[in-house]
Scaffold this motif. Structure first.
Motif, PDB file in Angstrom:
ATOM      1  N   THR A  31     -64.419   0.367  34.874  1.00 62.26           N
ATOM      2  CA  THR A  31     -65.702   0.474  35.578  1.00 62.26           C
ATOM      3  C   THR A  31     -66.840   0.204  34.592  1.00 62.26           C
ATOM      4  O   THR A  31     -66.640   0.158  33.383  1.00 62.26           O
ATOM      5  CB  THR A  31     -65.889   1.878  36.176  1.00 62.26           C
ATOM      6  N   ASN A  32     -68.034   0.064  35.132  1.00 59.33           N
ATOM      7  CA  ASN A  32     -69.195  -0.139  34.264  1.00 59.33           C
ATOM      8  C   ASN A  32     -69.421   1.069  33.364  1.00 59.33           C
ATOM      9  O   ASN A  32     -69.785   0.930  32.190  1.00 59.33           O
ATOM     10  CB  ASN A  32     -70.453  -0.386  35.113  1.00 59.33           C
ATOM     11  N   THR A  33     -69.194   2.264  33.910  1.00 57.98           N
ATOM     12  CA  THR A  33     -69.382   3.487  33.129  1.00 57.98           C
ATOM     13  C   THR A  33     -68.383   3.572  31.988  1.00 57.98           C
ATOM     14  O   THR A  33     -68.748   3.864  30.841  1.00 57.98           O
ATOM     15  CB  THR A  33     -69.231   4.728  34.027  1.00 57.98           C
ATOM     16  N   LYS A  55     -69.281   1.085  29.269  1.00 61.11           N
ATOM     17  CA  LYS A  55     -70.421   1.497  28.450  1.00 61.11           C
ATOM     18  C   LYS A  55     -70.019   2.559  27.431  1.00 61.11           C
ATOM     19  O   LYS A  55     -70.453   2.525  26.273  1.00 61.11           O
ATOM     20  CB  LYS A  55     -71.544   2.023  29.348  1.00 61.11           C
ATOM     21  N   ILE A  56     -69.193   3.509  27.875  1.00 62.82           N
ATOM     22  CA  ILE A  56     -68.747   4.576  26.971  1.00 62.82           C
ATOM     23  C   ILE A  56     -67.901   4.002  25.838  1.00 62.82           C
ATOM     24  O   ILE A  56     -68.081   4.339  24.664  1.00 62.82           O
ATOM     25  CB  ILE A  56     -67.945   5.638  27.748  1.00 62.82           C
ATOM     26  N   VAL A  57     -66.977   3.127  26.200  1.00 62.48           N
ATOM     27  CA  VAL A  57     -66.107   2.504  25.194  1.00 62.48           C
ATOM     28  C   VAL A  57     -66.922   1.671  24.215  1.00 62.48           C
ATOM     29  O   VAL A  57     -66.744   1.772  22.989  1.00 62.48           O
ATOM     30  CB  VAL A  57     -65.033   1.626  25.878  1.00 62.48           C
ATOM     31  N   ASP A  58     -67.833   0.840  24.743  1.00 61.17           N
ATOM     32  CA  ASP A  58     -68.616  -0.055  23.892  1.00 61.17           C
ATOM     33  C   ASP A  58     -69.542   0.703  22.950  1.00 61.17           C
ATOM     34  O   ASP A  58     -69.777   0.271  21.812  1.00 61.17           O
ATOM     35  CB  ASP A  58     -69.438  -1.021  24.751  1.00 61.17           C
ATOM     36  N   ALA A  59     -70.069   1.845  23.411  1.00 64.13           N
ATOM     37  CA  ALA A  59     -71.059   2.573  22.618  1.00 64.13           C
ATOM     38  C   ALA A  59     -70.448   3.560  21.632  1.00 64.13           C
ATOM     39  O   ALA A  59     -70.940   3.712  20.513  1.00 64.13           O
ATOM     40  CB  ALA A  59     -72.025   3.306  23.549  1.00 64.13           C
TER      41      ALA A  59
END
Length: 274
Positions: free
Chosen positions: A90-92, A95-99
């Motif tokens: 998912t987008n969420t 974002k968590i993984v990327d950040a």
């Protein structure tokens, strides 16, 4: 970005507070510094790691056999596992993984693990904590050795990544090549596990350190599958190699001092093992 830097500082300062209370000898900057002995020890470690199978005992071969069997089993499920992650991403979660997760094993210019090692050494230097400096230097060797071995392995196997196959086949191996087919094994996972193994070994008397280090390393491995960059078998093999590299480097410690406290019925002091 500011939040990420703050998080790293919190982790480093927390570790410093936990380790500074240890009984340590007088500060000597030559014990944990970039010396000729330290550089030479890196080559010795590399030779020790690459020749390790020649000195394995029965338990080592059993462990290797278990990991090999598990990897072979994963080979049969790689495609299904990657497709599951792809469908549930998912987008969420991205974002968590990327950040917060993927950068721990990212490129050298945005690698939280490298930043943390530098920070850990800097704090150890500032507060005159020899153990922190030594762990940072051992971790540096681990991440360099794992990087070299990983690069050689990737070029030798030439496995295509999930996104390079459009998730139609998990078994496209091009053999020795430099075409950019570098899926096997996972470099992110291997480097993070090598450093986690050093910290876990050096602070094995503090259970929260191995648990935290290996948990973070495991999350990095999962993030590589989540991002469609690696197959599950790539991650497992990378973790196994990384753990072995870090463990051998920390255990061999052919460069610095191994510091531990000694307590007896009538004595207390330090044991320094060369």
């Amino acid at each position: 970005m500011k939040m990420r830097v703050a998080l790293l500082l919190v982790i480093i300062v927390t570790l410093a507070g936990k380790t500074n209370s240890q009984l340590l000898p007088d500060f000597n900057p030559e014990k944990a510094a970039l010396t000729k002995k330290y550089v030479r020890s890196g080559f010795v470690d590399f030779a020790k790691i690459t020749s390790a199978p020649f000195s394995w005992q029965q338990k080592d071969w059993l462990l290797f056999g278990g990991i090999s069997a598990g990897t072979a089993l994963l080979f049969t499920s790689d495609l299904e596992i990657s497709n599951w992650f792809y469908k549930h991403r998912t987008n969420t979660s991205s974002k968590i993984v990327d950040a917060f997760i993927e950068p721990w094993g990212g490129d050298i210019h945005k690698n939280y693990t490298i930043y943390s090692i530098i920070g850990y050494y800097a704090v150890g230097l500032a507060i005159k904590n020899e153990k922190m400096k030594k762990v940072a230097m051992l971790s540096t060797k681990a991440i360099i050795v794992s990087g070299v071995l990983n690069g050689l392995s990737k070029a030798a196997f030439g496995r295509k990544r999930p996104y390079q196959t459009q998730l139609t086949s998990a078994h496209i191996w091009e053999g020795p090549n430099l075409k950019g087919y570098y899926s096997f094994p996972s470099g992110h996972t291997m480097s993070v596990w090598s450093v986690a193994s050093v910290f876990a070994y050096e602070y094995k008397h503090k259970p929260w350190v191995p648990i935290s280090a290996y948990s973070l390393a495991a999350l990095v491995g999962v993030s590589r599958i989540h991002d469609n960059d690696h197959w599950a078998s790539d991650v497992v093999v990378g973790a196994a190699f990384g753990w072995a590299i870090g463990h051998i480097i920390a255990k061999q410690n052919n460069w610095g001092l191994s510091i531990s406290s000694v307590n007896g019925t009538s004595t207390a002091g330090l044991a320094l093992r060369f």
